[in-house]
Design an enzyme around this catalytic site. Structure first.
Site, PDB file in Angstrom:
ATOM      1  N   GLY A 126      -0.817 -16.882  -6.235  1.00 32.46           N
ATOM      2  CA  GLY A 126      -1.734 -17.858  -5.102  1.00 32.46           C
ATOM      3  C   GLY A 126      -0.495 -18.210  -3.843  1.00 32.46           C
ATOM      4  N   ARG A 127      -1.330 -18.249  -2.564  1.00 30.92           N
ATOM      5  CA  ARG A 127       0.206 -18.972  -1.378  1.00 30.92           C
ATOM      6  C   ARG A 127      -0.175 -20.561  -1.267  1.00 30.92           C
ATOM      7  NH1 ARG A 127       2.686 -14.420   0.091  1.00 30.92           N
ATOM      8  NH2 ARG A 127       3.122 -15.413   2.044  1.00 30.92           N
ATOM      9  N   HIS A 165     -22.887  15.720   2.677  1.00 29.80           N
ATOM     10  CA  HIS A 165     -22.553  16.307   1.222  1.00 29.80           C
ATOM     11  C   HIS A 165     -21.795  17.570   1.373  1.00 29.80           C
ATOM     12  CE1 HIS A 165     -24.134  17.868  -2.477  1.00 29.80           C
ATOM     13  NE2 HIS A 165     -24.111  19.010  -1.783  1.00 29.80           N
ATOM     14  N   LYS A 167       1.244  -1.686   0.289  1.00 25.48           N
ATOM     15  CA  LYS A 167      -0.170  -0.339  -0.063  1.00 25.48           C
ATOM     16  C   LYS A 167       0.864   1.477   0.470  1.00 25.48           C
ATOM     17  CE  LYS A 167      -2.059  -2.736  -0.529  1.00 25.48           C
ATOM     18  NZ  LYS A 167      -2.322  -4.444   0.167  1.00 25.48           N
ATOM     19  N   ALA A 189      -5.590  -9.961   6.143  1.00 28.11           N
ATOM     20  CA  ALA A 189      -5.750 -10.092   7.362  1.00 28.11           C
ATOM     21  C   ALA A 189      -5.824  -9.618   8.352  1.00 28.11           C
ATOM     22  CB  ALA A 189      -4.015  -8.627   6.894  1.00 28.11           C
ATOM     23  N   GLY A 244      -4.400 -12.219  -9.537  1.00 24.81           N
ATOM     24  CA  GLY A 244      -4.763 -12.311  -8.802  1.00 24.81           C
ATOM     25  C   GLY A 244      -4.352 -10.818  -8.118  1.00 24.81           C
ATOM     26  N   VAL A 245      -5.183 -10.362  -6.672  1.00 22.08           N
ATOM     27  CA  VAL A 245      -4.836  -9.782  -5.947  1.00 22.08           C
ATOM     28  C   VAL A 245      -3.266  -9.473  -6.223  1.00 22.08           C
ATOM     29  CG1 VAL A 245      -5.244  -8.186  -4.221  1.00 22.08           C
ATOM     30  CG2 VAL A 245      -6.515 -10.733  -4.241  1.00 22.08           C
TER      31      VAL A 245
HETATM   32  P1  FAD Z   1       1.353 -14.374   8.332  1.00 22.34           P
HETATM   33  O1  FAD Z   1       1.367 -13.030   8.421  1.00 22.34           O
HETATM   34  O2  FAD Z   1       1.826 -15.043   7.122  1.00 22.34           O
HETATM   35  O3  FAD Z   1       2.566 -14.477   9.377  1.00 22.34           O
HETATM   36  C1  FAD Z   1       3.030 -15.474   9.854  1.00 22.34           C
HETATM   37  C2  FAD Z   1       4.125 -15.910  11.031  1.00 22.34           C
HETATM   38  O4  FAD Z   1       4.826 -16.851  11.174  1.00 22.34           O
HETATM   39  C3  FAD Z   1       4.928 -15.507   9.874  1.00 22.34           C
HETATM   40  O5  FAD Z   1       5.467 -13.804  10.519  1.00 22.34           O
HETATM   41  C4  FAD Z   1       6.369 -16.490   9.401  1.00 22.34           C
HETATM   42  O6  FAD Z   1       7.808 -16.508   9.529  1.00 22.34           O
HETATM   43  C5  FAD Z   1       5.455 -16.940  11.298  1.00 22.34           C
HETATM   44  N1  FAD Z   1       6.321 -18.503  11.058  1.00 22.34           N
HETATM   45  C6  FAD Z   1       5.353 -19.843  10.403  1.00 22.34           C
HETATM   46  N2  FAD Z   1       6.084 -20.439  10.838  1.00 22.34           N
HETATM   47  C7  FAD Z   1       6.984 -21.286  12.294  1.00 22.34           C
HETATM   48  C8  FAD Z   1       6.888 -21.559  12.903  1.00 22.34           C
HETATM   49  N3  FAD Z   1       7.018 -22.624  12.960  1.00 22.34           N
HETATM   50  N4  FAD Z   1       7.177 -20.751  13.852  1.00 22.34           N
HETATM   51  C9  FAD Z   1       7.564 -19.442  14.188  1.00 22.34           C
HETATM   52  N5  FAD Z   1       7.205 -18.757  13.335  1.00 22.34           N
HETATM   53  C10 FAD Z   1       6.581 -19.283  12.545  1.00 22.34           C
HETATM   54  N6  FAD Z   1      -4.107  -9.232   3.421  1.00 22.34           N
HETATM   55  C11 FAD Z   1      -5.527  -8.155   3.256  1.00 22.34           C
HETATM   56  O7  FAD Z   1      -6.492  -7.560   4.627  1.00 22.34           O
HETATM   57  N7  FAD Z   1      -5.288  -6.984   3.142  1.00 22.34           N
HETATM   58  C12 FAD Z   1      -3.813  -6.238   2.182  1.00 22.34           C
HETATM   59  O8  FAD Z   1      -4.249  -5.067   1.520  1.00 22.34           O
HETATM   60  C13 FAD Z   1      -3.505  -7.623   1.840  1.00 22.34           C
HETATM   61  N8  FAD Z   1      -2.557  -7.439   0.978  1.00 22.34           N
HETATM   62  C14 FAD Z   1      -0.949  -8.367   0.671  1.00 22.34           C
HETATM   63  C15 FAD Z   1      -0.236  -7.721  -0.356  1.00 22.34           C
HETATM   64  C16 FAD Z   1       0.774  -8.807  -0.743  1.00 22.34           C
HETATM   65  C17 FAD Z   1       1.904  -8.193  -1.578  1.00 22.34           C
HETATM   66  C18 FAD Z   1       0.155 -10.028   0.377  1.00 22.34           C
HETATM   67  C19 FAD Z   1       1.954 -11.317  -0.203  1.00 22.34           C
HETATM   68  C20 FAD Z   1      -0.602  -9.822   0.701  1.00 22.34           C
HETATM   69  C21 FAD Z   1      -0.977  -9.508   1.815  1.00 22.34           C
HETATM   70  N9  FAD Z   1      -2.544  -9.522   1.956  1.00 22.34           N
HETATM   71  C22 FAD Z   1      -3.229  -8.744   2.242  1.00 22.34           C
HETATM   72  C23 FAD Z   1      -2.576 -10.744   3.216  1.00 22.34           C
HETATM   73  C24 FAD Z   1      -1.942 -10.701   4.577  1.00 22.34           C
HETATM   74  O9  FAD Z   1      -0.878 -10.405   4.237  1.00 22.34           O
HETATM   75  C25 FAD Z   1      -2.640 -11.863   5.094  1.00 22.34           C
HETATM   76  O10 FAD Z   1      -3.300 -12.378   5.006  1.00 22.34           O
HETATM   77  C26 FAD Z   1      -1.732 -11.974   6.106  1.00 22.34           C
HETATM   78  O11 FAD Z   1      -0.848 -11.386   6.914  1.00 22.34           O
HETATM   79  C27 FAD Z   1      -1.879 -13.390   6.727  1.00 22.34           C
HETATM   80  O12 FAD Z   1      -2.179 -13.249   8.258  1.00 22.34           O
HETATM   81  P2  FAD Z   1      -1.808 -14.569   9.126  1.00 22.34           P
HETATM   82  O13 FAD Z   1      -1.154 -14.501  10.173  1.00 22.34           O
HETATM   83  O14 FAD Z   1      -2.632 -15.954   9.294  1.00 22.34           O
HETATM   84  O15 FAD Z   1      -0.259 -15.131   8.349  1.00 22.34           O
HETATM   85  P1  NAD Z   2      -5.043 -15.122  -5.920  1.00 20.12           P
HETATM   86  O1  NAD Z   2      -5.248 -16.644  -5.489  1.00 20.12           O
HETATM   87  O2  NAD Z   2      -6.139 -13.359  -5.522  1.00 20.12           O
HETATM   88  O3  NAD Z   2      -4.416 -14.343  -7.553  1.00 20.12           O
HETATM   89  C1  NAD Z   2      -3.977 -15.912  -8.177  1.00 20.12           C
HETATM   90  C2  NAD Z   2      -4.276 -15.861  -9.613  1.00 20.12           C
HETATM   91  O4  NAD Z   2      -3.044 -16.484 -10.686  1.00 20.12           O
HETATM   92  C3  NAD Z   2      -5.305 -16.152 -10.141  1.00 20.12           C
HETATM   93  O5  NAD Z   2      -6.138 -15.855 -11.019  1.00 20.12           O
HETATM   94  C4  NAD Z   2      -5.498 -17.867 -10.446  1.00 20.12           C
HETATM   95  O6  NAD Z   2      -6.452 -17.966 -11.568  1.00 20.12           O
HETATM   96  C5  NAD Z   2      -4.007 -17.406 -11.096  1.00 20.12           C
HETATM   97  N1  NAD Z   2      -3.118 -18.464 -11.771  1.00 20.12           N
HETATM   98  C6  NAD Z   2      -2.799 -19.770 -10.345  1.00 20.12           C
HETATM   99  N2  NAD Z   2      -2.267 -20.343 -11.420  1.00 20.12           N
HETATM  100  C7  NAD Z   2      -1.671 -19.781 -12.799  1.00 20.12           C
HETATM  101  C8  NAD Z   2      -0.818 -20.468 -13.506  1.00 20.12           C
HETATM  102  N3  NAD Z   2      -0.575 -21.103 -13.538  1.00 20.12           N
HETATM  103  N4  NAD Z   2      -0.677 -19.838 -14.542  1.00 20.12           N
HETATM  104  C9  NAD Z   2      -0.965 -18.550 -14.980  1.00 20.12           C
HETATM  105  N5  NAD Z   2      -1.632 -17.868 -14.020  1.00 20.12           N
HETATM  106  C10 NAD Z   2      -2.325 -18.632 -12.403  1.00 20.12           C
HETATM  107  O7  NAD Z   2      -2.912 -14.692  -5.734  1.00 20.12           O
HETATM  108  P2  NAD Z   2      -1.645 -13.641  -5.307  1.00 20.12           P
HETATM  109  O8  NAD Z   2      -2.353 -12.994  -6.328  1.00 20.12           O
HETATM  110  O9  NAD Z   2      -0.808 -14.921  -5.491  1.00 20.12           O
HETATM  111  O10 NAD Z   2      -2.772 -13.400  -3.542  1.00 20.12           O
HETATM  112  C11 NAD Z   2      -1.952 -14.460  -2.622  1.00 20.12           C
HETATM  113  C12 NAD Z   2      -3.415 -13.852  -1.380  1.00 20.12           C
HETATM  114  O11 NAD Z   2      -3.173 -12.543  -1.076  1.00 20.12           O
HETATM  115  C13 NAD Z   2      -4.369 -13.262  -1.716  1.00 20.12           C
HETATM  116  O12 NAD Z   2      -5.401 -14.750  -2.246  1.00 20.12           O
HETATM  117  C14 NAD Z   2      -5.243 -12.268  -1.314  1.00 20.12           C
HETATM  118  O13 NAD Z   2      -5.948 -13.316  -0.621  1.00 20.12           O
HETATM  119  C15 NAD Z   2      -3.946 -12.317  -0.453  1.00 20.12           C
HETATM  120  N6  NAD Z   2      -4.249 -11.121  -0.131  1.00 20.12           N
HETATM  121  C16 NAD Z   2      -4.829  -9.820  -0.702  1.00 20.12           C
HETATM  122  C17 NAD Z   2      -4.960  -8.235  -0.886  1.00 20.12           C
HETATM  123  C18 NAD Z   2      -6.002  -7.548  -0.352  1.00 20.12           C
HETATM  124  O14 NAD Z   2      -6.371  -8.161   0.053  1.00 20.12           O
HETATM  125  N7  NAD Z   2      -6.157  -6.653  -1.403  1.00 20.12           N
HETATM  126  C19 NAD Z   2      -3.763  -7.662  -1.616  1.00 20.12           C
HETATM  127  C20 NAD Z   2      -2.411  -9.215  -1.692  1.00 20.12           C
HETATM  128  C21 NAD Z   2      -3.230 -10.111  -1.946  1.00 20.12           C
END
Ligand code: FAD
Ligand code: NAD
Length: 483
Positions: free
Chosen positions: A289-290, A462, A61, A338, A196-197
């Site tokens: 995806g993740r 407004h 962001k 998150a 995706g996102v």
């Molecule tokens: P995580 O944030 O992944 O945290 C898990 C933690 O556990 C990590 O720090 C890891 O090191 C630790 N861990 C793992 N295994 C172990 C272990 N065995 N021992 C000790 N520590 C461990 N979501 C939104 O809602 N809004 C957004 O705008 C948004 N933007 C995003 C942008 C990007 C580029 C990405 C990649 C994700 C985004 N997300 C967004 C998704 C969001 O980041 C995740 O949904 C959120 O971080 C998940 O929280 P969590 O606590 O489940 O896991």
């Molecule tokens: P995503 O699931 O949003 O999108 C992945 C995209 O990749 C999908 O459209 C899927 O069809 C495509 N895809 C999968 N395999 C493929 C392939 N082999 N070739 C081409 N396309 C393929 O996943 P992401 O963008 O990696 O983000 C991961 C997660 O992180 C999201 O699901 C979301 O929950 C979270 N996230 C959230 C935000 C937000 O809330 N603003 C921002 C970023 C990430």
């Protein structure tokens, strides 16, 4: 020496884990949180905040804001009569600003741990067994390992990026989210796999800064999770107005790296229908995806059930198959968001403390921070039709709103669905400037079981963009006042 004991042990310090830990401590439970990752910390210290703060929500962001300002200065200032003789961006400054925000926020969570008396245990956490009514977890850090015990353990280990076979990620030329948030220069040609996102948000960042961006998406539909009307508008805006190239229905083949002069170039072979294509780019982002982080967790040592995708299996209250073991956030079913993880963290802490915490999964908002922003809560039109629910719809464009006109940003609309019989709001979909903030009103409405008439009868300031939400509610009853 006896093992350390806590009431609650949280594994993972991301949004799900750190919030669970803080809430448990607030409720008077002795709480520790294990975190293993130092991310890019200069001193090599473990950082709290997980993916979200370090390499996800927050840094993305920050970059979206910088690139948006650059884009506005280049394209929108002129309509206000503001002229610039030259415009440039210093990528180093932009990245440092982002890094500083991350450092500030992760340090802030450490401060919150201190304030709430949560013990941070740096290291990797792994279940090793059970002693009487306590789970035993081994924590292996820089200085060796120790066994820690707790009656309740919250697994909040989050997720990591999924990579594709044959496409090694080095986070320099071929990047996942980590590298894509720290590129040192604007690539001339950027390839993105996955629309995706992450693909859309980070693709937007580098597109606004001048990269020629091509996104390759496997599915034939664009933004399949969003409402179809929103996806259609987004497609039009991103591809026609902003020049983002998006290829749907793409099957990725061989990906190779080679030299073109002094520069490294990535060649992506892909197929679409019967035709074969080649995309050449300077940097490639893989955002497909993740995957849940459950390897190395020792789930097998305590018979903790995982599903077919390696996620921890939980019920509606995030209770696992083992008494006293809970799991929240990206490591369990549901949206990887998150705020969803944080709500689950609060719910679990409260249930451990004997309270009745719960999460309303029907009212979790989604936001995509592109420009225009996309946000929704509740059901899409396709979901309502599939469920055979009769609904009424109200849709109002931002072009009919004085504030949007004043801001010079009139793309998009608010679309609201309400039950025909009861008028209860079933879904609200926004595409437009500030959709991320506007959606909060719809979330409150749905959480309170509001009718569209409730929103229609609320006084909205407004001139504000929120008046479009008001008008959409009026439009459900076919009586908008300004459209
Ligand atoms: P995580 O944030 O992944 O945290 C898990 C933690 O556990 C990590 O720090 C890891 O090191 C630790 N861990 C793992 N295994 C172990 C272990 N065995 N021992 C000790 N520590 C461990 N979501 C939104 O809602 N809004 C957004 O705008 C948004 N933007 C995003 C942008 C990007 C580029 C990405 C990649 C994700 C985004 N997300 C967004 C998704 C969001 O980041 C995740 O949904 C959120 O971080 C998940 O929280 P969590 O606590 O489940 O896991
Ligand atoms: P995503 O699931 O949003 O999108 C992945 C995209 O990749 C999908 O459209 C899927 O069809 C495509 N895809 C999968 N395999 C493929 C392939 N082999 N070739 C081409 N396309 C393929 O996943 P992401 O963008 O990696 O983000 C991961 C997660 O992180 C999201 O699901 C979301 O929950 C979270 N996230 C959230 C935000 C937000 O809330 N603003 C921002 C970023 C990430």
């Amino acid at each position: 020496m006896a093992n350390k004991q806590f009431d609650v042990l949280v594994i993972g310090g991301g949004p799900g884990g750190y919030v669970a830990a803080i809430r448990a401590a607030q409720l008077g439970l002795s709480t520790a949180c294990i975190e293993r990752d130092s991310y890019a910390d200069l001193k090599g210290e473990v950082r709290l905040g997980g993916t979200c703060l370090n390499v996800g929500c927050i840094p993305s962001k920050a970059l979206l804001q910088s690139s948006e300002l650059y884009d506005q200065a280049g394209h929108s200032f002129v309509m206000h009569g503001i002229g610039l003789d030259s415009l440039k961006i210093d990528i180093g400054t932009m990245i440092r600003r982002k890094d500083n925000i991350v450092t500030q926020l992760t340090a802030g969570i450490r401060g919150l741990f201190k304030k709430n008396k949560v013990t941070l245990l740096p290291g990797h956490g792994r279940f090793v067994g059970r002693d009487d009514d306590r789970w035993q977890v081994e924590v292996v850090g820089k200085d060796g390992g120790e066994i820690v015990e707790a009656k309740n353990v919250v697994v909040a280990t989050g997720s990591r990026p999924r990579h594709l076979d044959g496409i090694p990620v080095d986070n320099k030329i071929v990047c996942d989210n980590v590298g894509a948030l720290s590129l040192d220069a604007v690539p001339k040609r950027l390839g993105v796999i996955g629309a995706g996102v992450i693909g859309l948000e980070l693709g937007s960042v580098w597109k606004r800064l001048g990269a020629d961006v091509t996104v390759l998406e496997a599915l034939p539909d664009f933004l399949a999770a969003a409402d179809a009307a929103v996806a259609k508008e987004a497609w039009k805006t991103f591809t026609q107005k902003q020049g983002l190239k998006i290829q749907l229905d793409a099957r990725i083949g061989k990906v190779t790296q080679g030299k073109k002069g002094r520069h490294t170039q990535v060649t992506v072979e892909y197929e679409c229908g019967d035709a074969s294509h080649v995309l050449e780019c300077d940097r490639l982002i893989v955002s497909v995806g993740r995957i849940a982080n459950t390897d190395g967790l020792g789930a097998e040592n305590v018979d903790l059930a995982l599903d077919e995708r390696g996620r921890v299996t939980v019920d509606a209250h995030c209770q696992t198959n083992q008494p006293g073991i809970w799991a929240v956030g990206d490591v369990v079913r549901g949206a990887m968001l998150a705020h969803k993880g944080m709500e689950e963290g609060v719910m679990v802490a409260e249930r451990i403390a004997g309270q009745a915490g719960h999460v309303n999964y029907e009212a979790i908002p989604w936001v995509i921070y592109t420009h225009p922003e996309i946000a929704w809560v509740g059901k899409t039109e396709a979901q309502l039709r599939a469920a055979g629910i009769d609904f009424r719809v109200g849709q109002i464009p931002f072009a009919a709103n004085g504030r949007a006109l004043g801001q010079g940003d009139t793309t998009g609309f608010v679309r609201m669905y309400a039950d025909t019989a009861t008028d209860r709001v079933l879904g609200v979909h926004v595409i437009g400037n500030n959709a991320s903030e506007l959606i909060a009103e719809a979330v409150v409405a749905m959480e309170f079981g509001a009718a569209s008439e409730d929103i229609a009868r609320i006084c909205h300031a407004h001139p504000t963009l929120s008046e479009v939400m008001h008008e959409a509610a009026l439009a459900v009853d076919k009586r908008p006042l300004h459209f």
